[in-house]
Design a protein around this motif. Structure first.
Motif, PDB file in Angstrom:
ATOM      1  N   ASP A  75       0.842  -1.209   0.000  1.00  0.00           N
ATOM      2  CA  ASP A  75       0.000   0.000   0.000  1.00  0.00           C
ATOM      3  C   ASP A  75       0.874   1.255   0.000  1.00  0.00           C
ATOM      4  N   LEU A  76       1.831   1.303   0.918  1.00  0.00           N
ATOM      5  CA  LEU A  76       2.706   2.483   1.002  1.00  0.00           C
ATOM      6  C   LEU A  76       3.657   2.532  -0.198  1.00  0.00           C
ATOM      7  N   LEU A  77       4.204   1.371  -0.579  1.00  0.00           N
ATOM      8  CA  LEU A  77       5.159   1.377  -1.690  1.00  0.00           C
ATOM      9  C   LEU A  77       4.507   1.877  -2.981  1.00  0.00           C
ATOM     10  N   ARG A 169      21.795   1.715   6.536  1.00  0.00           N
ATOM     11  CA  ARG A 169      21.114   2.716   7.384  1.00  0.00           C
ATOM     12  C   ARG A 169      19.997   3.340   6.567  1.00  0.00           C
ATOM     13  N   HIS A 170      18.939   3.751   7.235  1.00  0.00           N
ATOM     14  CA  HIS A 170      17.861   4.414   6.508  1.00  0.00           C
ATOM     15  C   HIS A 170      18.383   5.722   5.915  1.00  0.00           C
ATOM     16  N   GLY A 171      18.077   5.954   4.658  1.00  0.00           N
ATOM     17  CA  GLY A 171      18.552   7.180   4.000  1.00  0.00           C
ATOM     18  C   GLY A 171      19.983   7.066   3.506  1.00  0.00           C
ATOM     19  N   TYR A 185      14.508   1.827   5.453  1.00  0.00           N
ATOM     20  CA  TYR A 185      13.850   0.795   6.246  1.00  0.00           C
ATOM     21  C   TYR A 185      12.758   0.175   5.389  1.00  0.00           C
ATOM     22  N   HIS A 186      12.483  -1.093   5.644  1.00  0.00           N
ATOM     23  CA  HIS A 186      11.429  -1.788   4.901  1.00  0.00           C
ATOM     24  C   HIS A 186      10.066  -1.178   5.254  1.00  0.00           C
ATOM     25  N   CYS A 187       9.200  -1.092   4.238  1.00  0.00           N
ATOM     26  CA  CYS A 187       7.875  -0.483   4.441  1.00  0.00           C
ATOM     27  C   CYS A 187       6.869  -1.526   4.964  1.00  0.00           C
ATOM     28  N   SER A 188       7.300  -2.350   5.890  1.00  0.00           N
ATOM     29  CA  SER A 188       6.439  -3.401   6.455  1.00  0.00           C
ATOM     30  C   SER A 188       5.422  -2.802   7.426  1.00  0.00           C
ATOM     31  N   PHE A 202       9.872   7.701   4.306  1.00  0.00           N
ATOM     32  CA  PHE A 202       9.884   6.897   3.081  1.00  0.00           C
ATOM     33  C   PHE A 202       9.862   7.808   1.856  1.00  0.00           C
ATOM     34  N   VAL A 203       8.991   8.806   1.922  1.00  0.00           N
ATOM     35  CA  VAL A 203       8.882   9.771   0.822  1.00  0.00           C
ATOM     36  C   VAL A 203      10.223  10.502   0.630  1.00  0.00           C
ATOM     37  N   GLY A 204      10.907  10.773   1.733  1.00  0.00           N
ATOM     38  CA  GLY A 204      12.196  11.466   1.656  1.00  0.00           C
ATOM     39  C   GLY A 204      13.214  10.691   0.826  1.00  0.00           C
TER      40      GLY A 204
END
Ligand code: URA
Length: 216
Positions: A75-77, A169-171, A185-188, A202-204
Motif C-alpha cells: 500500500d505504502l510502496l 542505514r535508513h537514507g 527501512y522496509h515499508c512493512s 519513506f517519501v524522503g
C-alpha cells in the motif's frame, strides 16, 4: 549470464520448496512459486531504478504473483511510486489492476515465501544467484533502492561490494561503479505501525532518488 528468473519449481532451497509445496496443497489457486521481477511495459532497456524487497509475503506476493501486491507493505510502496511518477495507474492490490511501472522494476532478494517471513542466510545467498543477473539485465540502470537490512546486505554482495564499508542505514546512499545504491527501512506493517518508518521518511528517500535521476 545465469537466468535472472528461477523456474516455477526451483529446487535450490529445500526448506522453501517444502513450504511452497505445503501452500500449493492448502491454497491451490494461489501463485505459490518464485515471484518474478515486476517489469515496466517498455522492458528492461527502460529501467533506471531497481527496487529490491526482502521476500514475498505469504498472503501478498506469494498469493498474487506480483511483488508487494496484496499485503500491507504494498500500500505504502505503490502509493509512493505513483506519487513520484515511478508507476502509472491505480493500485488495487491485485496483479490485474492495470498498474504499470515507469522506468522502474521491483524484485526481491529472496524469490520464494519464507516461513515466518524469515529467510535463512543460506537461502539469501542461494537466491543471490538470481539477484546478480537481475541487476545485470538492465543496461540503463542508475539507481538501486533496497528495502530493509537483508535486501541491502544481499544487494551489496551482489554488486561485489563489502557490507563493512556500505553499512545499512535508513537514507543511506552509496556508489558502486555506475550505480547509486539507496537504502530505506522496509515499508512493512511492523515498521510503519511502530514508527520505525514514517511515510515522511519513506517519501524522503524517493525524493532523493528522483532528484538523483533527474541529473543527466
Ligand atoms: N512483498 C514483497 O514482495 N516483498 C517484500 O519485501 C514484502 C512484501
Amino acid at each position: 549470464m545465469e537466468s535472472p528468473e528461477p523456474s516455477r519449481d526451483c529446487p535450490l532451497c529445500p526448506r522453501l520448496r517444502d513450504f511452497r509445496e505445503l501452500w500449493r496443497q492448502r491454497e491451490p489457486v494461489w501463485f505459490n512459486a518464485p515471484v518474478p521481477t515486476f517489469m515496466p511495459p517498455e522492458g528492461e532497456g527502460a529501467v533506471s531504478l531497481l527496487i529490491v524487497g526482502l521476500a514475498p509475503g505469504l498472503r501478498g506476493a506469494n498469493r498474487t504473483g506480483r511483488p508487494f501486491t496484496g499485503d500491507y507493505a504494498g500500500d505504502l510502496l505503490y502509493r509512493t511510486l505513483i506519487a513520484f511518477g515511478f508507476a502509472r495507474g491505480n493500485y488495487h492490490a491485485r496483479p490485474d489492476d492495470g498498474l504499470e511501472l515507469a522506468g522502474t522494476a521491483i524484485t526481491n532478494a529472496v524469490r520464494c515465501v519464507p516461513p515466518e517471513n524469515k529467510p535463512l542466510p543460506a537461502e539469501i545467498a542461494t537466491c543471490r544467484n538470481f539477484l546478480v543477473p537481475t541487476i545485470d539485465r538492465f543496461p540503463q540502470l542508475r539507481a538501486v533502492l533496497t528495502l530493509g537490512a537483508i535486501a541491502h546486505q544481499s544487494t551489496v554482495r551482489a554488486l561485489g561490494e563489502r557490507n563493512s564499508v556500505m553499512k545499512f542505514r535508513h537514507g543511506g546512499r552509496f556508489r558502486s561503479g555506475s550505480i547509486a545504491l539507496f537504502s530505506s527501512y522496509h515499508c512493512s506493517r511492523y515498521n510503519t505501525n511502530t514508527g520505525v518508518l514514517t511515510e515522511e521518511m519513506f517519501v524522503g528517500v524517493f525524493r532523493d532518488i528522483r532528484d538523483f535521476l533527474a541529473i543527466p
